[in-house]
Design an enzyme around this catalytic site. Structure first.
Site, PDB file in Angstrom:
ATOM      1  N   HIS A 188       0.839  -1.111   0.034  1.00 52.75           N
ATOM      2  CA  HIS A 188       0.045  -0.045   0.111  1.00 52.75           C
ATOM      3  C   HIS A 188       0.972   1.202   0.061  1.00 52.75           C
ATOM      4  O   HIS A 188       2.125   1.305   0.333  1.00 52.75           O
ATOM      5  CB  HIS A 188      -1.073  -0.139   1.431  1.00 52.75           C
ATOM      6  CG  HIS A 188      -0.339   0.048   2.616  1.00 52.75           C
ATOM      7  ND1 HIS A 188       0.271   1.421   3.329  1.00 52.75           N
ATOM      8  CD2 HIS A 188      -0.025  -0.829   3.479  1.00 52.75           C
ATOM      9  CE1 HIS A 188       0.680   0.891   4.333  1.00 52.75           C
ATOM     10  NE2 HIS A 188       0.654  -0.202   4.594  1.00 52.75           N
ATOM     11  N   ASP A 218       6.737   1.118   5.972  1.00 55.34           N
ATOM     12  CA  ASP A 218       5.226   0.769   5.785  1.00 55.34           C
ATOM     13  C   ASP A 218       4.448   1.764   4.955  1.00 55.34           C
ATOM     14  O   ASP A 218       4.016   2.614   5.430  1.00 55.34           O
ATOM     15  CB  ASP A 218       4.645   0.770   7.521  1.00 55.34           C
ATOM     16  CG  ASP A 218       3.293   0.412   7.627  1.00 55.34           C
ATOM     17  OD1 ASP A 218       2.775  -0.463   6.663  1.00 55.34           O
ATOM     18  OD2 ASP A 218       2.606   1.052   8.340  1.00 55.34           O
ATOM     19  N   ASP A 241      -0.449   4.398   0.827  1.00 54.88           N
ATOM     20  CA  ASP A 241      -0.956   5.387   1.858  1.00 54.88           C
ATOM     21  C   ASP A 241      -0.092   5.149   3.011  1.00 54.88           C
ATOM     22  O   ASP A 241       0.253   4.057   3.487  1.00 54.88           O
ATOM     23  CB  ASP A 241      -2.646   5.347   1.987  1.00 54.88           C
ATOM     24  CG  ASP A 241      -2.770   3.987   2.768  1.00 54.88           C
ATOM     25  OD1 ASP A 241      -2.624   2.949   2.362  1.00 54.88           O
ATOM     26  OD2 ASP A 241      -3.479   4.051   3.897  1.00 54.88           O
ATOM     27  N   GLU A 254      -5.059   1.719   3.059  1.00 57.19           N
ATOM     28  CA  GLU A 254      -5.045   0.307   4.143  1.00 57.19           C
ATOM     29  C   GLU A 254      -4.895   1.083   5.595  1.00 57.19           C
ATOM     30  O   GLU A 254      -5.610   0.504   6.361  1.00 57.19           O
ATOM     31  CB  GLU A 254      -3.667  -0.126   3.902  1.00 57.19           C
ATOM     32  CG  GLU A 254      -3.651  -1.454   4.774  1.00 57.19           C
ATOM     33  CD  GLU A 254      -2.979  -1.387   5.810  1.00 57.19           C
ATOM     34  OE1 GLU A 254      -3.034  -2.197   6.745  1.00 57.19           O
ATOM     35  OE2 GLU A 254      -2.452  -0.479   6.300  1.00 57.19           O
TER      36      GLU A 254
END
Length: 456
Positions: free
Chosen positions: A92, A125, A94, A158
């Site tokens: 992801h 992340d 975002d 996410e």
């Protein structure tokens, strides 16, 4: 395949990965939180960057998917040899808000190298996961080609748990169908110890508001008899934990024992940066508490700040509460239990209202599958002298259960760059370039060995 040559190719691609990760980190792609600080144009720019990257790598079908929550995910398809299996790679783009930007040692949206790590929001992340996938595919192309058909899906919301991609996948069930799915959004137990994740906790997030008065009152004139909404909220929140800090939501089943990789208390205290003299909360082993038990956290409050506070009895107060759920729990049922708990523990007849801010189901993977055996071989090569470990993960990836329900025969593997030193969701998030190199190599080797195993 010559594994030494493949490893050398990955090492040679690392400078490019750093340059591109810096570009991707520069986008302030925080979705749906604060349009003034984090405009949707930033997320759109990140999505377009990924679209361009997939197109440049020869993906024949690249799309921006407008998902029902108002965000965009990026999809790409790269056909493999005839009869080859299909592997879906997930990440992801975002990210979490940077919190207090002044607490960062370097700007959160500017990738900065320091002490052998690369710092920036999303570095681990999960923008680093995007580069892990790209680097693995590039290394394979330079060593005979990609031996499987590849689908890539990079989600745009996410972190917010708003379910846009899950809903889109349910509406278009053929789009993400694959034989094996690699979720690149978790991490090793520690740097240098190859780890796959067997379980994810689900979650429910509720905003609870307490109303007691028509408006704030002077605490000298009315305090002592007028009900204080903030005090009532504090009592409600305190009721969510027992004396030892264990989660005690009325009617919620307790946790269980974790039978995989152990997590020594000393290691956890160091990873979590617990201050000297401060006790851990809960009962059972650390692994029991963070991977196999419910855990409640108050993650935000709407109350007056100390700066500028007035001597007033508060008419209203609110908090955002997260409840993490291990496999075996249902998020809808947990939401009902948590809502009922708030209402049952409200003192003095104050009015309580709740609002859902998102949910996701827990997940359990089958680590005995052929794909996991191929991954174990690949990780053994990427981390010489180490065997693949199986751990849990306290976080939630809501898409996992959607994919498991849509494609019950697909094998789902979870790897990634978010080891404890990465400090994801906190200030000074970072990624280890050594982990990025090893896991990119492991993923490339896994794809090769998985394809060879299916051919046999």
């Amino acid at each position: 395949m010559d594994t030494d040559r493949l490893a050398g190719t990955v090492a040679g691609l690392l400078p490019r990965a750093r340059t591109e990760l810096a570009e991707l980190v520069s986008f302030r792609s925080v979705a749906l939180i604060d349009p003034e600080r984090f405009p949707a144009t930033e997320s759109d720019a990140a999505a377009r960057w990924i679209t361009d990257a997939l197109t440049a790598e020869g993906f024949t079908d690249v799309r921006l998917l407008d998902t029902p929550d108002g965000t965009r995910s990026v999809y790409g398809y790269l056909p493999g040899p005839a009869g080859a299996p299909t592997v879906l790679l997930y990440a992801h783009y975002d990210v979490q808000p940077p919190l207090d930007e002044s607490a960062w040692l370097s700007p959160p949206f500017e990738l900065t190298e320091r002490d052998g790590r690369w710092y920036g929001r999303g570095a681990a992340d999960c923008k680093g996961g995007v580069l892990m996938h790209l680097t693995a595919l590039r290394a394979l192309r330079e060593n005979g080609g990609v031996p499987v058909s590849v689908k890539v899906i990079v989600e745009g919301s996410e972190e917010q748990g708003t379910g846009g991609l899950q809903q889109y996948a349910e509406q278009h069930p053929e789009l993400l169908a694959a034989d094996t799915i690699v979720i690149g959004d978790v991490g090793n137990f520690r740097v240098g110890l190859p780890t796959v994740t067997a379980t994810l906790r689900g979650m429910t997030m509720l905003r609870v508001q307490v109303d007691a008065l028509a408006g704030n009152l002077h605490s000298g004139q009315f305090g002592g008899a007028a009900p204080d909404a903030l005090a009532a909220l504090i009592r409600i929140l305190d009721s969510l934990r027992g004396p030892d800090g264990s989660t005690t939501v009325d009617g919620l089943a307790p946790g269980s024992r974790w039978d995989g990789l152990a997590y020594p208390e000393e290691t956890f205290r160091r990873d979590a940066k617990v201050l000297d003299g401060v006790e851990l909360i809960g009962t059972g082993s650390v692994a029991d508490r963070i991977w196999a038990s419910p855990a409640v956290t108050v993650i935000g409050m709407d109350v007056p700040s100390v700066a500028g506070a007035t001597p007033s009895v508060q008419a209203t107060a609110a908090a955002l509460v997260s409840l993490r759920l291990p496999p075996g729990h249902d998020s809808a049922e947990a939401t009902e239990r948590l809502t009922a708990h708030f209402e049952a523990h409200a003192p003095w007849g104050v009015k309580v209202t709740t609002e859902s801010y998102g949910s996701g189901e827990p997940f359990r993977a089958d680590v005995t599958s052929p794909a996991y055996r191929a991954m174990a071989e690949a990780l053994r090569a990427a981390y010489p002298g180490e065997e693949m470990q199986v751990a849990g993960q306290g976080g939630t990836i809501p898409l996992c259960n959607t994919l498991a329900e849509l494609y019950p025969r697909a094998e789902i593997l979870l790897i990634g760059l978010s080891e404890p030193e990465a400090q994801i969701h906190a200030v000074n998030e970072s990624v280890s370039p050594e982990e990025l190199e090893r896991l990119s190599f492991a993923e490339a080797l896994f794809l090769h060995r998985y394809a060879a195993g299916r051919a046999d």
